[in-house]
Scaffold this motif. Structure first.
Motif, PDB file in Angstrom:
ATOM      1  N   ARG A   1      -0.694  -8.573  -1.236  1.00  0.00           N
ATOM      2  CA  ARG A   1      -1.012  -7.888   0.020  1.00  0.00           C
ATOM      3  C   ARG A   1      -2.046  -6.792  -0.212  1.00  0.00           C
ATOM      4  NH1 ARG A   1       4.652  -8.410   0.788  1.00  0.00           N
ATOM      5  NH2 ARG A   1       4.964  -6.297  -0.029  1.00  0.00           N
ATOM      6  N   MET A   2      -1.877  -6.017  -1.278  1.00  0.00           N
ATOM      7  CA  MET A   2      -2.832  -4.959  -1.579  1.00  0.00           C
ATOM      8  C   MET A   2      -4.216  -5.537  -1.846  1.00  0.00           C
ATOM      9  SD  MET A   2      -1.054  -2.150  -1.358  1.00  0.00           S
ATOM     10  CE  MET A   2      -1.847  -0.849  -2.303  1.00  0.00           C
ATOM     11  N   SER A   3      -4.266  -6.668  -2.540  1.00  0.00           N
ATOM     12  CA  SER A   3      -5.548  -7.295  -2.850  1.00  0.00           C
ATOM     13  C   SER A   3      -6.242  -7.767  -1.577  1.00  0.00           C
ATOM     14  CB  SER A   3      -5.329  -8.455  -3.822  1.00  0.00           C
ATOM     15  OG  SER A   3      -6.538  -9.126  -4.080  1.00  0.00           O
ATOM     16  N   ARG A   4      -5.471  -8.394  -0.677  1.00  0.00           N
ATOM     17  CA  ARG A   4      -6.078  -8.874   0.575  1.00  0.00           C
ATOM     18  C   ARG A   4      -6.604  -7.720   1.412  1.00  0.00           C
ATOM     19  NH1 ARG A   4      -1.558 -12.453   0.620  1.00  0.00           N
ATOM     20  NH2 ARG A   4      -0.487 -11.148   2.151  1.00  0.00           N
ATOM     21  N   ASN A   5      -5.916  -6.580   1.370  1.00  0.00           N
ATOM     22  CA  ASN A   5      -6.323  -5.411   2.158  1.00  0.00           C
ATOM     23  C   ASN A   5      -7.283  -4.500   1.409  1.00  0.00           C
ATOM     24  OD1 ASN A   5      -4.631  -6.263   4.244  1.00  0.00           O
ATOM     25  ND2 ASN A   5      -2.875  -5.133   3.425  1.00  0.00           N
ATOM     26  N   GLU A   6      -7.665  -4.927   0.187  1.00  0.00           N
ATOM     27  CA  GLU A   6      -8.566  -4.141  -0.653  1.00  0.00           C
ATOM     28  C   GLU A   6      -8.044  -2.719  -0.848  1.00  0.00           C
ATOM     29  OE1 GLU A   6     -12.467  -4.395   0.994  1.00  0.00           O
ATOM     30  OE2 GLU A   6     -12.700  -6.514   0.511  1.00  0.00           O
ATOM     31  N   ALA A   7      -6.731  -2.610  -1.053  1.00  0.00           N
ATOM     32  CA  ALA A   7      -6.097  -1.313  -1.276  1.00  0.00           C
ATOM     33  C   ALA A   7      -5.682  -1.191  -2.739  1.00  0.00           C
ATOM     34  CB  ALA A   7      -4.879  -1.153  -0.367  1.00  0.00           C
ATOM     35  N   ARG A   8      -5.370   0.037  -3.150  1.00  0.00           N
ATOM     36  CA  ARG A   8      -5.010   0.291  -4.539  1.00  0.00           C
ATOM     37  C   ARG A   8      -3.528   0.634  -4.649  1.00  0.00           C
ATOM     38  NH1 ARG A   8      -8.807   4.457  -7.498  1.00  0.00           N
ATOM     39  NH2 ARG A   8      -7.441   3.730  -9.186  1.00  0.00           N
ATOM     40  N   THR A   9      -2.936   0.238  -5.773  1.00  0.00           N
ATOM     41  CA  THR A   9      -1.566   0.596  -6.079  1.00  0.00           C
ATOM     42  C   THR A   9      -1.524   1.972  -6.739  1.00  0.00           C
ATOM     43  OG1 THR A   9      -0.877  -1.695  -6.337  1.00  0.00           O
ATOM     44  CG2 THR A   9       0.472  -0.044  -7.406  1.00  0.00           C
ATOM     45  N   THR A  10      -0.595   2.833  -6.309  1.00  0.00           N
ATOM     46  CA  THR A  10      -0.437   4.168  -6.872  1.00  0.00           C
ATOM     47  C   THR A  10       0.974   4.314  -7.448  1.00  0.00           C
ATOM     48  OG1 THR A  10       0.437   5.214  -4.867  1.00  0.00           O
ATOM     49  CG2 THR A  10      -1.976   5.002  -5.055  1.00  0.00           C
ATOM     50  N   LEU A  11       1.258   5.459  -8.029  1.00  0.00           N
ATOM     51  CA  LEU A  11       2.585   5.706  -8.596  1.00  0.00           C
ATOM     52  C   LEU A  11       3.667   5.730  -7.518  1.00  0.00           C
ATOM     53  CD1 LEU A  11       1.892   8.392 -11.332  1.00  0.00           C
ATOM     54  CD2 LEU A  11       2.670   6.048 -11.664  1.00  0.00           C
ATOM     55  N   LEU A  12       3.275   5.976  -6.278  1.00  0.00           N
ATOM     56  CA  LEU A  12       4.254   5.974  -5.186  1.00  0.00           C
ATOM     57  C   LEU A  12       4.567   4.554  -4.701  1.00  0.00           C
ATOM     58  CD1 LEU A  12       3.086   8.994  -2.990  1.00  0.00           C
ATOM     59  CD2 LEU A  12       5.064   8.884  -4.511  1.00  0.00           C
ATOM     60  N   SER A  13       3.712   3.599  -5.041  1.00  0.00           N
ATOM     61  CA  SER A  13       3.879   2.236  -4.527  1.00  0.00           C
ATOM     62  C   SER A  13       5.229   1.622  -4.869  1.00  0.00           C
ATOM     63  CB  SER A  13       2.744   1.343  -5.031  1.00  0.00           C
ATOM     64  OG  SER A  13       1.495   1.773  -4.532  1.00  0.00           O
ATOM     65  N   PRO A  14       5.722   1.729  -6.124  1.00  0.00           N
ATOM     66  CA  PRO A  14       7.032   1.139  -6.416  1.00  0.00           C
ATOM     67  C   PRO A  14       8.150   1.692  -5.540  1.00  0.00           C
ATOM     68  CG  PRO A  14       5.884   1.670  -8.453  1.00  0.00           C
ATOM     69  CD  PRO A  14       5.099   2.293  -7.337  1.00  0.00           C
ATOM     70  N   PHE A  15       8.086   2.983  -5.221  1.00  0.00           N
ATOM     71  CA  PHE A  15       9.126   3.583  -4.388  1.00  0.00           C
ATOM     72  C   PHE A  15       9.009   3.106  -2.942  1.00  0.00           C
ATOM     73  CE2 PHE A  15       8.428   6.394  -7.988  1.00  0.00           C
ATOM     74  CZ  PHE A  15       9.724   6.598  -8.438  1.00  0.00           C
ATOM     75  N   ARG A  16       7.783   2.936  -2.468  1.00  0.00           N
ATOM     76  CA  ARG A  16       7.596   2.416  -1.110  1.00  0.00           C
ATOM     77  C   ARG A  16       8.091   0.972  -1.009  1.00  0.00           C
ATOM     78  NH1 ARG A  16       2.032   4.970  -1.366  1.00  0.00           N
ATOM     79  NH2 ARG A  16       2.212   6.948  -0.234  1.00  0.00           N
TER      80      ARG A  16
END
Length: 295
Positions: free
Chosen positions: A223-238
């Motif tokens: 999903r992040m790749s399709r939206n051209e977004a980046r994963t951050t340290l908060l991503s696992p918690f989200r």
């Protein structure tokens, strides 16, 4: 006249047990002859031997060359029939007329692709039981725009018009969900798609917390790749929070059996811990692509 034969393309890795259940169901299909093609991704068990036992054409693909789309393209390249069914090794037809019904739906509706219905197995855990039942309805449908079929699009059970695929092969660079860019490309050409609810397979996943966590994290990365977004340290918690909310909604509001809902609630802490462990490890090491390991 309807086609007398259909090719069935199965992507496999260490699927000996699944194939021993699946292949007898395919060779005894009625009203149409089936030709089996197994794309084997360096299996370490007897996958190839079982495929050979049932007369399948085995197409090898290495770990280095593997992608979901490339595996399908190599299998479909061996098709000799006007239509080809793509099927997961753990998706098991519920009737002996399944293949004929799937091909008939694709042919008579003049479609580029027809998706079959998937139903969960009796041992499906709560989230999987809800997901499969919600995604695959009991009514048939046809769309003039292929993009509108995304809700039921799954190469775990689909019939493809081979001539259309030859002009529009699958994207071999896609990390997963190769159906989506393919349907987008087909929509430009004006192709139609359909859903045949009578062509049913049993297909659901019952995985360990660790394996389930890898699957959920992989979907997040897609999903992040399709939206051209980046994963951050908060991503696992989200991701973990979203997972928890969905589980509790299914526990409290689904029409699943009480036993399935109670089991879903009791297993949640362990699954959340596994998801956080996988997500944090991947984020910290920036190696999420290495998690693409269920093959």
């Amino acid at each position: 006249m309807p086609p007398s034969q259909v090719d069935i393309v199965i992507r496999a890795r260490d699927c000996e047990s699944d194939l021993r259940h699946l292949l007898p169901l395919l060779v005894r299909q009625t009203n149409i002859s089936t030709r089996l093609i197994v794309v084997d991704n360096e299996s370490r068990d007897q996958t190839q031997a079982v495929a050979n036992e049932y007369g399948a054409t085995v197409v090898p693909i290495s770990h280095e060359d593997f992608s979901w789309g490339r595996a399908l393209n190599r299998g479909l390249a061996k098709a000799t029939s006007p239509f080809a069914i793509v099927l997961s090794a753990d998706a098991w037809p519920t009737s002996d007329t399944w293949a004929a019904e799937l091909v008939a739906a694709c042919e008579t509706r003049d479609c580029a692709v027809t998706y079959g219905r998937q139903i969960p197995r009796d041992d499906a855990p709560l989230d999987e039981w809800v997901r499969v039942n919600n995604r695959f309805p009991s009514t048939c449908h046809t769309w003039d725009d292929c993009r509108e079929a995304i809700s039921v699009a799954s190469n775990s059970c689909a019939c493809i018009r081979v001539a259309t695929w030859q002009q529009n092969p699958f994207d071999e660079s896609a990390l997963g969900a190769e159906e989506l860019p393919w349907l987008q490309a087909l929509s430009i050409t004006g192709c139609r798609a359909s859903y045949a609810s009578t062509a049913t397979v049993e297909h659901s996943h019952k995985e360990s917390p660790s394996r389930q966590a890898k699957r959920h994290w992989e979907l997040h990365i897609q999903r992040m790749s399709r939206n051209e977004a980046r994963t951050t340290l908060l991503s696992p918690f989200r991701v973990a929070l979203s997972f928890c909310r969905r589980r509790m909604k299914n526990v409290l509001t689904s029409d699943a059996t009480p036993r399935r809902r109670v089991t879903g609630a009791l297993s949640l802490p362990l699954e959340i811990a596994a998801l956080l462990r996988v997500g944090l490890a991947a984020t910290l090491s920036d190696s999420h692509r290495s998690l693409h390991s269920r093959w």
